[in-house]
Structures are given as structure tokens and as C-alpha cells.
Design a protein around this motif. Structure first.
Motif, PDB file in Angstrom:
ATOM      1  N   GLY A  80       0.732  -1.110  -0.207  1.00  6.55           N
ATOM      2  CA  GLY A  80       0.028  -0.067  -0.135  1.00  6.55           C
ATOM      3  C   GLY A  80       0.942   1.229   0.036  1.00  6.55           C
ATOM      4  O   GLY A  80       0.620   2.161  -0.848  1.00  6.55           O
ATOM      5  N   LEU A  81       1.807   1.374   0.529  1.00  7.60           N
ATOM      6  CA  LEU A  81       2.797   2.511   0.883  1.00  7.60           C
ATOM      7  C   LEU A  81       3.459   2.674  -0.539  1.00  7.60           C
ATOM      8  O   LEU A  81       3.596   3.911  -0.892  1.00  7.60           O
ATOM      9  CB  LEU A  81       3.611   2.157   1.870  1.00  7.60           C
ATOM     10  CG  LEU A  81       5.155   3.197   1.971  1.00  7.60           C
ATOM     11  CD1 LEU A  81       4.665   4.473   2.507  1.00  7.60           C
ATOM     12  CD2 LEU A  81       6.209   2.948   3.002  1.00  7.60           C
ATOM     13  N   GLN A  82       3.805   1.616  -1.270  1.00  8.04           N
ATOM     14  CA  GLN A  82       4.464   1.759  -2.644  1.00  8.04           C
ATOM     15  C   GLN A  82       3.629   2.309  -3.599  1.00  8.04           C
ATOM     16  O   GLN A  82       3.715   3.044  -4.242  1.00  8.04           O
ATOM     17  CB  GLN A  82       4.915   0.590  -3.089  1.00  8.04           C
ATOM     18  CG  GLN A  82       6.334  -0.211  -2.368  1.00  8.04           C
ATOM     19  CD  GLN A  82       6.787  -1.426  -3.006  1.00  8.04           C
ATOM     20  OE1 GLN A  82       6.266  -1.889  -4.238  1.00  8.04           O
ATOM     21  NE2 GLN A  82       7.902  -1.921  -2.508  1.00  8.04           N
ATOM     22  N   ALA A  83       2.212   1.685  -3.554  1.00  7.93           N
ATOM     23  CA  ALA A  83       1.237   2.464  -4.462  1.00  7.93           C
ATOM     24  C   ALA A  83       0.703   3.757  -4.317  1.00  7.93           C
ATOM     25  O   ALA A  83       0.653   4.488  -4.827  1.00  7.93           O
ATOM     26  CB  ALA A  83      -0.310   1.471  -4.151  1.00  7.93           C
ATOM     27  N   LEU A  84       0.712   4.224  -2.927  1.00  6.95           N
ATOM     28  CA  LEU A  84       0.433   5.709  -2.528  1.00  6.95           C
ATOM     29  C   LEU A  84       1.404   6.263  -2.975  1.00  6.95           C
ATOM     30  O   LEU A  84       1.347   7.921  -3.648  1.00  6.95           O
ATOM     31  CB  LEU A  84      -0.048   5.785  -1.013  1.00  6.95           C
ATOM     32  CG  LEU A  84      -1.158   5.103  -0.765  1.00  6.95           C
ATOM     33  CD1 LEU A  84      -1.340   5.456   0.951  1.00  6.95           C
ATOM     34  CD2 LEU A  84      -2.456   5.594  -1.423  1.00  6.95           C
ATOM     35  N   ASP A  85       2.741   6.041  -2.795  1.00  6.18           N
ATOM     36  CA  ASP A  85       3.979   6.681  -3.357  1.00  6.18           C
ATOM     37  C   ASP A  85       4.185   6.862  -4.677  1.00  6.18           C
ATOM     38  O   ASP A  85       4.827   7.901  -5.170  1.00  6.18           O
ATOM     39  CB  ASP A  85       5.301   6.115  -2.518  1.00  6.18           C
ATOM     40  CG  ASP A  85       6.233   7.145  -2.319  1.00  6.18           C
ATOM     41  OD1 ASP A  85       6.007   8.055  -1.743  1.00  6.18           O
ATOM     42  OD2 ASP A  85       7.343   6.764  -2.891  1.00  6.18           O
TER      43      ASP A  85
END
Length: 468
Positions: A80-85
Motif C-alpha cells: 500500500g505504501l508503494q502504491a500511494l507513493d
């Protein structure tokens, strides 16, 4: 680019990047994680993106009425962190600057399961950030508002999606503002990130369309949460604790995460509980009933909190919009409006981010189509199962381990339980399996990764050795 001050912070207004426009306006219903991320995905493809949020929004990180679960732990998984970033390239940097606590899997995490104990703390360099839900949402909101063609309208309650004159699609939405004024906003695309999907379902009723089939899993889970200060030497061996239950004998889970203000947020979750944990003494006593003493040994040094917070979650829900032959033109449900997960597994925000990233990808591929709106709808629905299936399978299999969980168990449930037990035994012994398991759990890889020949061979090798 213009420099603006919002929430007391200086930031730079950004122009959206994109070479195609699908229409004049897209409307996003809801300013939660899914709605904000979707707005970022939409911005390069529409002249204007309006986010309509029924709550009034503060300029600081704080709880709000529309997200009653935000006073409890939230997990922003590595996927999720990668997607939002990827949607907002400064998100990770800004969340870290705002106090998000870096956590590396599995080096920093005490992961406890009844059949294998604590998994080894191997350093796989899988990076996550721990922060409260209000802070994560605030940082994401700042990212969205920094984009020049995104407008956030708080205290704006959508009372309905307005059908087009031919009843084949959507004209826009009807909205009532906090002032009492109302208006109809025309839109080429309405993204429903409202949480429960009521606007889309009501539109189906208005148009005379059959609602989608729904899969429901009754979990009846109760949260009791405390936020406390703990001496640093007590928690020196880890940065987070995940203690699993031992169904059907022990129903208690525990999640213990660091917060941005140097404190700890701890939830003890129970299945089908009839009594809430209302006092600190009762909270401590419950922590003694977990499968290990790890959480209790930390909490007994904590300063008692002012109160114990509670939250109940009854049913995980997947509305199968993806199975419909078509959608009304111009509407797209996303995030919790599509699929609501049991929150104890910490997958909701990350799934929402990954769905928004999928939306951005299909927008880029369909912008040149003759009818790009229908093409976006069709492509998103064709691919969204690939985002939802892994977290749904993992969470529901874990929930079905409790006999009282309601819903239809998969035909291969017993086999899946045996595989999971073998997987964890292998993860404890074999770093390759451990990494693969974490990559799936962190939504970096699909669950099929665990059934690849190399991983299966390694699992079987550990099982064979244990049986010898």
C-alpha cells in the motif's frame, strides 16, 4: 508552480502530469484513503477533480465522524505504501517527515503464532511506515490538495448520484453543503469511495438494475484499544508486535504499533465477545490471556491510559460489481464501497491504494479509446480481482478458523489450513519461504506466489524433515 500554506505547512502546488483528458470533471465521493488516492489517479485525465466529503475536516491530524475506526491501529502495508507513493511521489517522504515510524520486515517485528512461536527477525528490507490513521489521511490529503486541479469540498454530503436523461448512465451528483445549500454537479465520471457504497447501490435501484451479488463473512470482531507511553528499554527488541489467536481455544489477537508521537497504540481483538474491556486492569488481564506474554510484559510498565476505546465490526463484504455484464456509464465504485475487509488484518488502506493505482494504470491505457469512460470502467472491473483476491483470501481463511464465523467456507478450506500450517513451519526454518510469505502478506506479491514450484518444494522439504 505556486507556494501555498495549508495546515500551517508550506508546500508547492503541482500541475497534474498527463497528455490526455477524458472529460471536464470527475467527482470522488469520500475523502478517505481510497477517495484521496483515486483523486490523485484521476487528476491527469480530467480538467477538474472534485472530492466531496460529508465530514468537516480539521487542519491537524484528528479523528472524524466518518471514520470511527480511526482511533484504532491501522496498518499501511508495504504494498500500500508503494502504491500511494507512486500516485503521490512525495507521500512516503512527507509521512516520514510528519513522524511516521519506519519498520522493516521481519527485522523489527515480533510476529507470534501459536504453532511456531515467534518467527525469526530476518532483515528482508521490506519497508513500511507506522502512523495513526488520522496522520496518514492528513498527509495524503495535503498531497491531493497540492495538485492544482483537485478541489476538496468538506461538509458536502452527497444525497444521490443523478442519472442521465436516457437512464443509461450518470449525469452527476446531488450534494448538500453544510450551509444548507444544495446543487447538482455534472460529471463525466463519479468514483464512489463513500465506504458503504450506498450512492452506487441507490443508483442501481433508481435505474431498475439488479444489485451485484454480495459475499458476506460474519466475523463479529470487537476491538479494545489503548494508547500508552512505555519506557524505551522495554521495547528495544522490536518496533511492532503481532500476536495471533489460537482458534478455537484462544480468540484474542493483539496488535501493538508505534505512533508518530512516541507512544504505542495497542488493540486486543476478540471474536463474538459479549463483554467489552472497559478498564486498564481488565486490559492488562486480557493481555495475559494471549498466546505469549510479550504484550503483557510491555504493558505492565506503561502509564495507564485515560480511557479504553472500542470498535465493533460485524461483516466483511465483497460486492461483486466485477461480475456484472456492465455498469451504468460514468460510475465506478472503489475501496470499501467495493470490498470491506476484516480490519484486524490491516489490509483496507493498502487495498484502497492498490485499487487507485490500478485505476491510474487503466486510465493511461484507455484515454485514447473512442468512449474512454466505458473503457475505464470495463478495464478496471476486468482487473480489480487481481487486487482484491489476495487480501480477501488471506483474511477470510484466517477468520474461518473460528467455528462461529458465518459464511460459506471454501470447498478446500481444510486443505488450505494444512498448507498454511506447513507454510509457517517452513517460514520459520527457510528464509526464502519466509520472504515469499511476507511479500504476499504485505501485498507486494499475489498469493499465487506461495504456490510456485520452488516455494512448494521448500515447504515440502521442511515438512518431510520434521516428520523424519
Amino acid at each position: 508552480m505556486a507556494e501555498l500554506i495549508k495546515y500551517g505547512v508550506l508546500f508547492t502546488e503541482q500541475k497534474p502530469h498527463g497528455s490526455h483528458e477524458l472529460g471536464k470533471r470527475a467527482i470522488v465521493i469520500g475523502a478517505g484513503i481510497g477517495g484521496l488516492a483515486a483523486a490523485g489517479a484521476l487528476a491527469p485525465y480530467f480538467e477538474q477533480v472534485d472530492i466531496l466529503e460529508r465530514d468537516r475536516l480539521a487542519e491537524t491530524a484528528g479523528s472524524r465522524c466518518g471514520t470511527p475506526q480511526d482511533r484504532h491501529p491501522h496498518g499501511l502495508l508495504a504494498g500500500g505504501l508503494q502504491a500511494l507513493d507512486r500516485i503521490f511521489p512525495k507521500f512516503k517522504r512527507d509521512l516520514t517527515a510528519a513522524g511516521g515510524v519506519p519498520v522493516t520486515f521481519a527485522r523489527d517485528v515480533q510476529f507470534e503464532r501459536p504453532d511456531v512461536g515467534a518467527l525469526p527477525k530476518r532483515d528482508f528490507k521490506i519497508a513500511a511506515l507506522c502512523a495513526t490513521r488520522p496522520l496518514i489521511e492528513l498527509v495524503l490529503r495535503r498531497q491531493a490538495e497540492a495538485i492544482s486541479n483537485i478541489t476538496l469540498r468538506p461538509a458536502a454530503r452527497v444525497i444521490g448520484i443523478v442519472p442521465a436523461a436516457d437512464d443509461a448512465g450518470v449525469r452527476g451528483v446531488r450534494v448538500v453543503y453544510g450551509s444548507g445549500c444544495s446543487e447538482t454537479l455534472d460529471a463525466d465520471l463519479v468514483v464512489d469511495a463513500s465506504g458503504r457504497g450506498a450512492p452506487t447501490l441507490t443508483l442501481f435501484d433508481t435505474l431498475g438494475w439488479a444489485r451485484p451479488q454480495t459475499t458476506e463473512i460474519g466475523v463479529d470482531i470487537t476491538y479494545s484499544t489503548a494508547v500508552v507511553e512505555i519506557p524505551s528499554d522495554v521495547t528495544a527488541a522490536w518496533k511492532a508486535v503481532l500476536t495471533l489467536p489460537d482458534p478455537p481455544h484462544i480468540a484474542l489477537h493483539a496488535v501493538m504499533l508505534p505512533t508518530e508521537d512516541g507512544r504505542w497504540i495497542i488493540t486486543i481483538a476478540d471474536h463474538s465477545a459479549t463483554v467489552c474491556i472497559d478498564t486498564w486492569d481488565a486490559f492488562l488481564e486480557a493481555s495475559r490471556s494471549l498466546i505469549t506474554p510479550t504484550v503483557y510484559n510491555a504493558l505492565r510498565y506503561a502509564q495507564p491510559p485515560a480511557s479504553i476505546r472500542h470498535y465493533r465490526f460485524a461483516i466483511s463484504t465483497w460486492r461483486h460489481f466485477e461480475r456484472l455484464p456492465d455498469l451504468p456509464r460514468g460510475v465506478l465504485p472503489i475501496a470499501d464501497a467495493f470490498c470491506r475487509f476484516d480490519p484486524i488484518h490491516g489490509q483496507g488502506m493498502s487495498s484502497a491504494g492498490k485499487q487507485a493505482l490500478l485505476l491510474r494504470d487503466v486510465l493511461s491505457r484507455t484515454a485514447a479509446e473512442p468512449d474512454p469512460i466505458r473503457a475505464v470502467q470495463a478495464a478496471f472491473m476486468a482487473e480489480v480481482t487481481s487486487v482484491l483476491e489476495t487480501p480477501w483470501t488471506m483474511s477470510t481463511n484466517a477468520d474461518f478458523a473460528f467455528p462461529q464465523t458465518r459464511g460459506e467456507r471454501p470447498d478446500n478450506f481444510a486443505e488450505a489450513c494444512e498448507f498454511e500450517a506447513a507454510l509457517f513451519r517452513a517460514a520459520a526454518a527457510d528464509p526464502v519461504v519466509h520472504r515469499a510469505m511476507l511479500e504476499v502478506a504485505q501485498l507486494l506479491e499475489p498469493h499465487q506466489r506461495l504456490h510456485e514450484p520452488e516455494i512448494v518444494r521448500r515447504i515440502e522439504a521442511v515438512s518431510t524433515k520434521a516428520a523424519a
